[in-house]
Design an enzyme around this catalytic site. Structure first.
Site, PDB file in Angstrom:
ATOM      1  N   ASP A 224       0.813  -1.235   0.000  1.00  0.00           N
ATOM      2  CA  ASP A 224       0.000   0.000   0.000  1.00  0.00           C
ATOM      3  C   ASP A 224       0.835   1.268   0.000  1.00  0.00           C
ATOM      4  O   ASP A 224       0.325   2.344  -0.315  1.00  0.00           O
ATOM      5  CB  ASP A 224      -0.865   0.029   1.274  1.00  0.00           C
ATOM      6  CG  ASP A 224      -2.149  -0.750   1.107  1.00  0.00           C
ATOM      7  OD1 ASP A 224      -2.645  -0.828  -0.018  1.00  0.00           O
ATOM      8  OD2 ASP A 224      -2.647  -1.270   2.126  1.00  0.00           O
TER       9      ASP A 224
HETATM   10  O1  IFM Z   1      -1.284  -5.547   1.436  1.00  0.00           O
HETATM   11  C1  IFM Z   1      -1.513  -4.619   2.473  1.00  0.00           C
HETATM   12  C2  IFM Z   1      -2.822  -4.959   3.133  1.00  0.00           C
HETATM   13  O2  IFM Z   1      -3.871  -4.874   2.224  1.00  0.00           O
HETATM   14  C3  IFM Z   1      -3.102  -4.053   4.321  1.00  0.00           C
HETATM   15  N1  IFM Z   1      -2.002  -4.061   5.257  1.00  0.00           N
HETATM   16  C4  IFM Z   1      -0.695  -3.752   4.656  1.00  0.00           C
HETATM   17  C5  IFM Z   1      -0.369  -4.639   3.475  1.00  0.00           C
HETATM   18  C6  IFM Z   1       0.962  -4.209   2.846  1.00  0.00           C
HETATM   19  O3  IFM Z   1       0.956  -2.868   2.505  1.00  0.00           O
END
Ligand code: IFM
Length: 536
Positions: A224
């Protein structure tokens, strides 16, 4: 109370709409016998949930995680995704589309009906173009974007692709192909079958590629905080390219079973093209690069000073079948050389030491924390799976044990979080608090470690036509047993390993009859079947 007197005290916690309902409930449970009955019922619910997969291996840590704590956490993540909790605050979050699809993976064999309904709900948050909302609110059935969505690239490069993996997993577990014909609305209101929704997933990625021919990253991808968007709208993700390749193979198989020869050919051709492109433009000599930024500059290459090598494009290269065996071994050896630490595999190396506007959020965390090169636990099982595919069961198991919560009892003062639940991350070795875990409970680590352990290490994997047996175990295991429910039959599997191997099967007997294939048939007869496997 008098000295030595024993009294039973009942505490009731609950939520009701009207105060009067609470009074009624309290009256009801003043009777302690009724409370005991409720506890027995609760026990039955959990026993039923946990009995679908029971493993008995020579490793007690593994047994306790796989039989109780991991499936328990999987149920919690399935129910709550990364919703409002101690760690995830604010009502604006909703359930993540990407997270919720992944959360279905490890409860499919225990809660198939709930998974079915969740998959349909998720598909309703897809647009006709094939992209999806990033989050959705289950109570009102509506999707939305997070407040940090990039207004000029209003999508996440990977979100929609997870739907193919989740549906494919459901089909393999249940054999319920009829779900593909169910009509589901797009956000715009028009209606198409789930199969058509999956085809739109492919179309969206196909229609949105950048100057190297890789999928545009949009606001970000699985990571993200890898925010490569800029005025050129050119940030590309190699990880998404690999996911797209895997999604094409999976949907190709589905198309074949669904009797659509044309679709099958289209998907396989697209997969071949993307694979060729990845191996031509993303192979860096010893590993695969991670992405290209908005100016077309590479991220995750030997030529970068920071962020030279990233874990996800190595594990996914193997998992998605993009890498040849030679490249797979090479890139996973590079993971071992640069990313493996005492407490797990870190996301990348070296960590970013300052903020880079072109990279965004990833470079805002201190080195070793969160997405800036911590041991992001969610990604470790992908490396375990890759090692199983490469036949290196000892390495896969070493990685499994490194993040396993029950092994943290001995280092509780370092690890900090509960020694029975996976955490989102463990601080990496670039940080002074190396080994400290954060954000326990709500993490994709739960479903993926369960899948890595059951489907790849123990190697008991659902497929369209039955259960595949393909162990990738530590060489010192003499034998193990698994009792697994699959499509209304119980498979009682005993694997023996007299030659101390990691992989390979010499003999399989089903109900005392020897057979060639390692694909166990679907019985659907409500009976227990005895499977004897000899490795060799
Ligand atoms: O992939 C994401 C997830 O959707 C939410 N927590 C963090 C992860 C890595 O950024």
């Amino acid at each position: 109370m008098n000295p030595n007197e024993t009294k039973e005290i009942v505490f009731i916690l609950g939520v009701v709409k009207e105060k009067s309902q609470a009074t009624k409930l309290i009256q009801n449970y003043k009777n302690s016998e009724k409370v005991s009955i409720e506890f027995l019922k609760l026990k039955e619910v959990w026993d039923k949930y946990l009995q679908n997969f029971i493993a008995n291996t020579p490793d007690q840590d593994f047994n306790s995680i796989i039989n109780i704590w991991n499936p328990y956490q999987c149920k919690t993540t399935f129910d709550w995704a990364r919703y409002v909790s101690f760690y995830e605050t604010g009502i604006g979050r909703g359930l993540g589309f990407r997270d919720s699809n992944q959360d279905t993976l490890a409860v499919c064999h225990t809660l198939p009906n709930k998974v079915h309904d969740r998959l349909i709900e998720l598909a309703k948050t897809q647009f006709e173009s094939g992209k999806v909302y990033h989050i959705y609110f289950p109570l009102i059935g509506r999707g939305d974007y997070p407040n940090y969505i990039n207004p000029i690239m209003k999508f996440f490069g990977d979100d929609h692709l997870w739907m193919i993996f989740a549906v494919s997993n459901y089909l393999k577990e249940t054999g319920d192909m009829s779900i593909l014909k169910e009509k589901i609305k797009f956000v715009e209101g028009s209606e198409e079958s789930l199969y058509e929704h999956l085809k739109r997933v492919i179309k969206f990625t196909h229609d949105n590629t950048g100057q190297h021919g890789f999928p545009l990253i949009g606001t970000a991808d699985w990571n993200d905080t890898l925010q490569l968007h800029g005025p050129n709208k050119q940030g590309e993700s190699v990880m998404v390219a690999m996911q797209y390749h895997k999604a094409l193979l999976e949907l190709g198989e589905i198309a074949e079973k669904f009797n659509s020869k044309n679709d099958f050919t289209t998907f396989i051709n697209l997969a071949d093209k993307m694979k060729e492109n990845i191996n031509k433009n993303a192979w860096d000599g010893e590993w695969y690069v991670r992405a290209f930024d908005d100016d077309g500059e590479v991220i995750g290459s030997q030529n970068n000073e920071e962020g030279k090598i990233f874990l996800n494009t190595q594990s996914w290269a193997v998992f998605s079948k993009v890498a040849s065996e030679d490249q797979g071994l090479k890139c996973m050896d590079s993971v071992r050389k640069f990313l493996n630490t005492d407490y797990g595999i870190k996301l990348f190396f070296p960590a970013y030491k300052r903020f880079y506007p072109k990279l965004g959020g990833i470079s805002t965390f201190p080195p070793g924390l969160k997405e800036n090169a911590s041991i992001f636990c969610h990604t470790n099982p992908w490396a375990e799976i890759a090692e199983c595919i490469l036949g290196r069961g000892d390495i896969a198991f070493e990685y499994y044990k490194k993040i396993a919560p029950s092994t943290k009892n001995e280092i509780a003062e370092i690890h900090k979080t509960e020694p029975y639940i996976y955490s989102q991350m463990i601080t990496g070795n670039d940080h002074p608090k190396f080994g400290a875990a954060k954000n326990s409970w709500l993490t994709g680590t739960a479903s993926w470690t369960m899948k890595a352990a059951t489907d790849w290490i123990l190697g008991i994997r659902p497929d369209f036509e039955g259960l595949i047996i393909d162990p990738s175990i530590p060489k010192n295991w003499n034998k193990y047993r698994v009792v697994r429910n699959f499509r209304n039959a119980v498979y009682c599997i005993i694997v023996i390993n007299p030659q101390h191997l990691s992989k390979g099967i010499k003999k399989i007997k089903i109900d005392n009859i020897e057979q060639e294939s390692n694909l166990l048939p679907v019985y659907n007869d409500g009976k227990t079947h005895k499977i004897e496997v000899q490795m060799g």
